[in-house]
Design a protein around this motif. Structure first.
Motif, short mmCIF file in Angstrom:
data_model
loop_
_atom_site.label_atom_id
_atom_site.label_comp_id
_atom_site.label_asym_id
_atom_site.label_seq_id
_atom_site.Cartn_x
_atom_site.Cartn_y
_atom_site.Cartn_z
N LYS A 1 -6.73 4.29 7.18
CA LYS A 1 -7.41 3.88 5.94
C LYS A 1 -8.34 2.69 6.16
O LYS A 1 -9.42 2.64 5.60
CB LYS A 1 -6.35 3.54 4.88
N LEU B 1 -8.05 -1.38 0.12
CA LEU B 1 -6.84 -0.84 -0.50
C LEU B 1 -6.73 -1.16 -1.99
O LEU B 1 -5.78 -0.76 -2.64
CB LEU B 1 -5.61 -1.37 0.24
N ASN C 1 -9.53 1.82 9.11
CA ASN C 1 -10.36 2.13 10.28
C ASN C 1 -10.12 1.19 11.46
O ASN C 1 -11.05 0.64 12.05
CB ASN C 1 -11.84 2.15 9.89
N SER D 1 0.82 -1.21 0.00
CA SER D 1 0.00 0.00 0.00
C SER D 1 0.86 1.26 0.00
O SER D 1 0.37 2.34 -0.31
CB SER D 1 -0.93 0.01 1.21
N LEU E 1 1.87 2.83 2.49
CA LEU E 1 1.40 3.72 3.54
C LEU E 1 2.21 3.50 4.80
O LEU E 1 2.75 2.40 5.01
CB LEU E 1 -0.08 3.43 3.85
N GLN F 1 -0.99 5.69 8.63
CA GLN F 1 -1.89 5.91 7.49
C GLN F 1 -2.70 4.66 7.18
O GLN F 1 -3.89 4.75 6.87
CB GLN F 1 -1.07 6.31 6.25
#
Length: 66
Positions: free
Chosen positions: A23, A53, A25, A13, A15, A19
Motif C-alpha cells: 500500500k 492510509l 510502495n 490500518s 493490514l 499488505q
C-alpha cells in the motif's frame, strides 16, 4: 519513536505487514528491517505513509527542567 509510530500505523490500518508494504510502495524487507530495529524510518516517510492510509500523525512533547 519512529518504530513505535510505524507499528501503530500498521496496527491501525489493520493490514498485514505485506499488505502495508504494498500500500505504501515500500519493499516488505525494508518494513521488516524497520520493525526489527535494524534501520529507522524517516519521520517524513511515516507522515507520507499516514496520509496514504488516511491517518494523521500528531506528535507532542514536553520540555522539563532537570
Amino acid at each position: 519513536m519512529e518504530t513505535e509510530i510505524l507499528i501503530s500505523l500498521i496496527e491501525k490500518s489493520e493490514l498485514s505487514q505485506r499488505q502495508f508494504a504494498a500500500k505504501v510502495n515500500v519493499p516488505e524487507t525494508r518494513i521488516s528491517e524497520w520493525l526489527k530495529g535494524k534501520r529507522n524510518p524517516k519521520m517524513t516517510s511515516l507522515i507520507n505513509f499516514a496520509k496514504i492510509l488516511g491517518f494523521e500523525i500528531v506528535v507532542s512533547f514536553e520540555i522539563n527542567k532537570i
